[in-house]
Design an enzyme around this catalytic site. Sequence first.
Site, PDB file in Angstrom:
ATOM      1  NE  ARG A  88     -35.344 -53.530   6.665  1.00 58.10           N
ATOM      2  CZ  ARG A  88     -35.629 -54.101   5.625  1.00 58.10           C
ATOM      3  NH1 ARG A  88     -37.110 -53.971   5.285  1.00 58.10           N
ATOM      4  NH2 ARG A  88     -35.114 -54.920   4.763  1.00 58.10           N
ATOM      5  CG  HIS A 142     -30.740 -54.363   1.942  1.00 60.25           C
ATOM      6  ND1 HIS A 142     -30.591 -55.194   3.115  1.00 60.25           N
ATOM      7  CD2 HIS A 142     -31.918 -54.651   1.184  1.00 60.25           C
ATOM      8  CE1 HIS A 142     -31.682 -55.960   3.157  1.00 60.25           C
ATOM      9  NE2 HIS A 142     -32.741 -55.547   2.148  1.00 60.25           N
ATOM     10  CD  GLN A 197     -32.393 -58.437  -1.193  1.00 63.29           C
ATOM     11  OE1 GLN A 197     -33.231 -58.444  -0.342  1.00 63.29           O
ATOM     12  NE2 GLN A 197     -32.233 -59.500  -1.991  1.00 63.29           N
ATOM     13  CG  ASP A 228     -34.675 -51.190  -4.665  1.00 63.59           C
ATOM     14  OD1 ASP A 228     -35.669 -51.665  -4.219  1.00 63.59           O
ATOM     15  OD2 ASP A 228     -33.884 -50.775  -3.716  1.00 63.59           O
ATOM     16  CB  CYS A 263     -34.048 -56.479  -3.109  1.00 64.82           C
ATOM     17  SG  CYS A 263     -34.668 -54.533  -3.100  1.00 64.82           S
ATOM     18  NE  ARG A 290     -32.061 -60.657   2.655  1.00 64.23           N
ATOM     19  CZ  ARG A 290     -32.712 -59.812   3.191  1.00 64.23           C
ATOM     20  NH1 ARG A 290     -33.603 -59.035   2.556  1.00 64.23           N
ATOM     21  NH2 ARG A 290     -32.671 -59.368   4.473  1.00 64.23           N
TER      22      ARG A 290
HETATM   23  N1  NVA Z   1     -34.340 -49.541  -1.334  1.00 62.63           N
HETATM   24  C1  NVA Z   1     -35.539 -50.248  -0.620  1.00 62.63           C
HETATM   25  C2  NVA Z   1     -35.059 -51.648  -0.308  1.00 62.63           C
HETATM   26  C3  NVA Z   1     -36.151 -52.431   0.144  1.00 62.63           C
HETATM   27  C4  NVA Z   1     -35.831 -53.861   0.743  1.00 62.63           C
HETATM   28  C5  NVA Z   1     -35.660 -49.516   0.484  1.00 62.63           C
HETATM   29  O1  NVA Z   1     -34.800 -49.116   1.095  1.00 62.63           O
HETATM   30  O2  NVA Z   1     -36.749 -49.098   0.856  1.00 62.63           O
HETATM   31  N1   CP Z   2     -35.721 -57.297   0.169  1.00 64.51           N
HETATM   32  C1   CP Z   2     -36.122 -56.821   1.455  1.00 64.51           C
HETATM   33  O1   CP Z   2     -35.144 -56.644   2.289  1.00 64.51           O
HETATM   34  O2   CP Z   2     -37.461 -56.932   1.870  1.00 64.51           O
HETATM   35  P1   CP Z   2     -38.178 -56.653   3.155  1.00 64.51           P
HETATM   36  O3   CP Z   2     -38.483 -55.096   3.205  1.00 64.51           O
HETATM   37  O4   CP Z   2     -39.629 -57.334   3.022  1.00 64.51           O
HETATM   38  O5   CP Z   2     -37.582 -57.205   4.243  1.00 64.51           O
END
Ligand code: NVA
Ligand code: CP
Length: 305
Positions: free
Chosen positions: A102, A129, A132, A221, A261, A289
């Site tokens: 990540r 992502h 997800q 989101d 998500c 997930r």
């Molecule tokens: N769009 C959000 C998703 C978090 C799981 C982010 O990138 O922070």
């Molecule tokens: N939806 C998702 O990826 O959650 P986290 O940021 O908690 O991993």
Amino acid sequence: MKHYLQFSDFTADEYHYLFSRAAIIKGKFKSYEKHHPLSDRTLAMIFEKASTRTRVSFEAGMYQLGGSVVHLTTGDSQLGRAEPIEDSARVISRMVDLVMIRTFGQEKIERFAEFSRVPVINGLTNEFHPCQILADLFTYIEHRGSIAGKTVAWVGDGNNMANTWLQAADLLGFTVHVSTPGGYEVDEKLAFGGRPPREGCYKVFKDPLEACKSADLVTTDVWTSMGYEAENEARRKAFADWCVDAEMMAAARPDALFMHCLPAHRGEEVMADVIDGPQSVVWDEAENRMHVQKALMEYLLLGRV
Ligand code: NVA
Ligand code: CP
């Protein structure tokens, strides 16, 4: 060797296999049947951003498959002290069988993959992502059957989730109605890598209510994704009308589902009566997930079983 860096890395046929495999793996988990195809295999998880779901689902999932995990963050590894990503990739991938990352820019995970000896999974970047959306599609199929020919309304930011929905619609034969505030639109070039998408795979709407009309699934989101915190105040103002509420759900089909998500902010991108209401499947989405990622890890390491 295959990597999973964006949704478009797999074919529709591979997705159909993964969805059926995830259902089998979920069934084993629910009936306490041991399934250890990855015994003696190790997953390295690298987090340069915070996480709850991604961390727990990959870690618990890998243990359930009989393997083990190594958890690294920017703060507690040499990644935060500017060791080149290529060197990190060469070293880490000599000791583990699989890597989940990540991070911020997609180019970083692509550089890591280029120098990795083992498969690399995108656990979220600024741009995509895919894990997800894999879970979201599996959840939709569990509740409603095939998503082909259906309509998904995306209300909110043209972010990593939105880009990944577009890739999925292009590949799996459904349509995304996208409504974002001006200045936060999806970037077609980024989503489709400069190649023309399938005709009709997405449609842009100025009005979020219009986007929700006759939708089979309404999803949103956070207004401010990780890495964009400096824009928080400006985004709060720009997104004020992009809150999924009961009126938007009423415009969708009567059997429409709601997904997010997570993490969610009730009263910002979604009202509490929607996310906590009867059409919401967010808890199944979060749980799934783990099941889809177990299928993904098994597939990347063992192929079709
Ligand atoms: N769009 C959000 C998703 C978090 C799981 C982010 O990138 O922070
Ligand atoms: N939806 C998702 O990826 O959650 P986290 O940021 O908690 O991993």
